[in-house]
Design a protein around this motif. Structure first.
Motif, PDB file in Angstrom:
ATOM      1  N   SER A 147     -20.627 -31.277   8.918  1.00  0.00           N
ATOM      2  CA  SER A 147     -20.113 -32.539   8.649  1.00  0.00           C
ATOM      3  C   SER A 147     -19.097 -33.216   9.364  1.00  0.00           C
ATOM      4  O   SER A 147     -19.100 -34.197   9.735  1.00  0.00           O
ATOM      5  CB  SER A 147     -19.893 -32.688   7.191  1.00  0.00           C
ATOM      6  N   LEU A 148     -18.133 -32.113   9.992  1.00  0.00           N
ATOM      7  CA  LEU A 148     -17.057 -32.604  10.499  1.00  0.00           C
ATOM      8  C   LEU A 148     -17.480 -33.092  12.121  1.00  0.00           C
ATOM      9  O   LEU A 148     -17.250 -34.238  12.529  1.00  0.00           O
ATOM     10  CB  LEU A 148     -16.288 -31.368  11.033  1.00  0.00           C
ATOM     11  N   THR A 149     -18.517 -32.437  12.712  1.00  0.00           N
ATOM     12  CA  THR A 149     -19.087 -32.770  13.906  1.00  0.00           C
ATOM     13  C   THR A 149     -19.770 -34.056  13.891  1.00  0.00           C
ATOM     14  O   THR A 149     -19.271 -35.085  14.638  1.00  0.00           O
ATOM     15  CB  THR A 149     -20.173 -31.605  14.320  1.00  0.00           C
ATOM     16  N   LYS A 150     -20.754 -34.426  13.007  1.00  0.00           N
ATOM     17  CA  LYS A 150     -21.232 -35.645  12.518  1.00  0.00           C
ATOM     18  C   LYS A 150     -20.267 -36.990  12.506  1.00  0.00           C
ATOM     19  O   LYS A 150     -20.259 -37.991  13.121  1.00  0.00           O
ATOM     20  CB  LYS A 150     -22.166 -35.538  11.445  1.00  0.00           C
ATOM     21  N   SER A 151     -19.288 -36.882  11.727  1.00  0.00           N
ATOM     22  CA  SER A 151     -18.607 -37.571  11.266  1.00  0.00           C
ATOM     23  C   SER A 151     -17.521 -38.146  12.469  1.00  0.00           C
ATOM     24  O   SER A 151     -17.301 -39.153  12.798  1.00  0.00           O
ATOM     25  CB  SER A 151     -17.452 -37.062  10.059  1.00  0.00           C
ATOM     26  N   CYS A 152     -16.978 -37.022  12.888  1.00  0.00           N
ATOM     27  CA  CYS A 152     -16.017 -37.474  14.310  1.00  0.00           C
ATOM     28  C   CYS A 152     -16.778 -37.834  15.324  1.00  0.00           C
ATOM     29  O   CYS A 152     -16.152 -38.872  16.024  1.00  0.00           O
ATOM     30  CB  CYS A 152     -15.340 -36.102  14.623  1.00  0.00           C
ATOM     31  N   CYS A 209     -15.844 -41.431  16.669  1.00  0.00           N
ATOM     32  CA  CYS A 209     -15.105 -41.558  17.995  1.00  0.00           C
ATOM     33  C   CYS A 209     -15.967 -42.196  19.186  1.00  0.00           C
ATOM     34  O   CYS A 209     -15.398 -42.335  20.375  1.00  0.00           O
ATOM     35  CB  CYS A 209     -14.773 -40.175  18.456  1.00  0.00           C
ATOM     36  N   SER A 210     -17.249 -42.665  18.880  1.00  0.00           N
ATOM     37  CA  SER A 210     -17.978 -43.332  19.716  1.00  0.00           C
ATOM     38  C   SER A 210     -18.217 -42.568  21.042  1.00  0.00           C
ATOM     39  O   SER A 210     -17.772 -43.185  22.134  1.00  0.00           O
ATOM     40  CB  SER A 210     -17.498 -44.780  20.037  1.00  0.00           C
ATOM     41  N   ILE A 211     -18.662 -41.492  20.977  1.00  0.00           N
ATOM     42  CA  ILE A 211     -18.576 -40.514  22.096  1.00  0.00           C
ATOM     43  C   ILE A 211     -19.831 -41.139  23.296  1.00  0.00           C
ATOM     44  O   ILE A 211     -20.911 -41.563  22.737  1.00  0.00           O
ATOM     45  CB  ILE A 211     -19.245 -39.013  21.600  1.00  0.00           C
ATOM     46  N   ASP A 212     -19.404 -41.020  24.314  1.00  0.00           N
ATOM     47  CA  ASP A 212     -20.404 -41.705  25.472  1.00  0.00           C
ATOM     48  C   ASP A 212     -21.134 -40.460  26.105  1.00  0.00           C
ATOM     49  O   ASP A 212     -20.392 -39.829  26.711  1.00  0.00           O
ATOM     50  CB  ASP A 212     -19.562 -42.687  26.461  1.00  0.00           C
ATOM     51  N   PHE A 213     -22.195 -40.058  26.031  1.00  0.00           N
ATOM     52  CA  PHE A 213     -22.905 -39.065  26.555  1.00  0.00           C
ATOM     53  C   PHE A 213     -23.139 -39.221  27.903  1.00  0.00           C
ATOM     54  O   PHE A 213     -23.996 -38.442  28.565  1.00  0.00           O
ATOM     55  CB  PHE A 213     -24.108 -38.654  25.524  1.00  0.00           C
ATOM     56  N   ARG A 214     -22.829 -40.419  28.544  1.00  0.00           N
ATOM     57  CA  ARG A 214     -23.309 -40.643  30.017  1.00  0.00           C
ATOM     58  C   ARG A 214     -22.606 -39.948  31.067  1.00  0.00           C
ATOM     59  O   ARG A 214     -22.907 -39.680  32.370  1.00  0.00           O
ATOM     60  CB  ARG A 214     -23.451 -41.920  30.135  1.00  0.00           C
ATOM     61  N   THR A 215     -21.253 -39.363  30.533  1.00  0.00           N
ATOM     62  CA  THR A 215     -20.345 -38.722  31.399  1.00  0.00           C
ATOM     63  C   THR A 215     -20.428 -37.140  31.126  1.00  0.00           C
ATOM     64  O   THR A 215     -20.607 -36.899  29.841  1.00  0.00           O
ATOM     65  CB  THR A 215     -18.958 -39.285  31.488  1.00  0.00           C
ATOM     66  N   ASP A 216     -20.023 -36.332  31.686  1.00  0.00           N
ATOM     67  CA  ASP A 216     -19.845 -34.827  31.599  1.00  0.00           C
ATOM     68  C   ASP A 216     -18.280 -34.512  30.968  1.00  0.00           C
ATOM     69  O   ASP A 216     -18.171 -33.497  30.473  1.00  0.00           O
ATOM     70  CB  ASP A 216     -20.213 -34.099  32.592  1.00  0.00           C
ATOM     71  N   GLN A 217     -17.635 -35.355  30.536  1.00  0.00           N
ATOM     72  CA  GLN A 217     -16.209 -35.301  30.135  1.00  0.00           C
ATOM     73  C   GLN A 217     -15.789 -36.331  29.102  1.00  0.00           C
ATOM     74  O   GLN A 217     -16.394 -37.517  29.403  1.00  0.00           O
ATOM     75  CB  GLN A 217     -15.360 -35.109  31.246  1.00  0.00           C
TER      76      GLN A 217
END
Length: 80
Positions: free
Chosen positions: A22-27, A31-39
């Motif tokens: 749940s923590l992982t999904k929510s955060c 936080c609008s993570i951009d998976f196009r970069t490696d960091q």
């Protein structure tokens, strides 16, 4: 001593996994993570740290309340 020791441990482990999921999904969503970069960007990293901290503090508070409720009920209570 608990009567259902291994069952209690399995339930606690299952609850821990559910909380982490749940923590992982929510955060990640918040936080609008951009998976196009490696960091992570600096903003994403800050957001994830703040989110995980808030989630952790909330979980601790909920645990304390549940323990107080169980104590006030003579240890017989458990949350479901």
């Amino acid at each position: 001593m608990s009567y259902g020791g291994s069952a209690d441990m399995a339930m606690q482990q299952q609850m821990s996994f559910a909380i982490i999921s749940s923590l992982t999904k929510s955060c990640m969503r918040d936080c609008s993570i951009d998976f196009r970069t490696d960091q992570f960007s600096a903003g994403e990293e800050t957001c994830l740290n703040n989110c995980a901290s808030r989630y952790s503090q909330g979980s601790i508070l909920i645990n304390q309340v549940n323990q107080e409720l169980a104590s006030s009920q003579g240890g017989a209570g458990s949350f479901q």
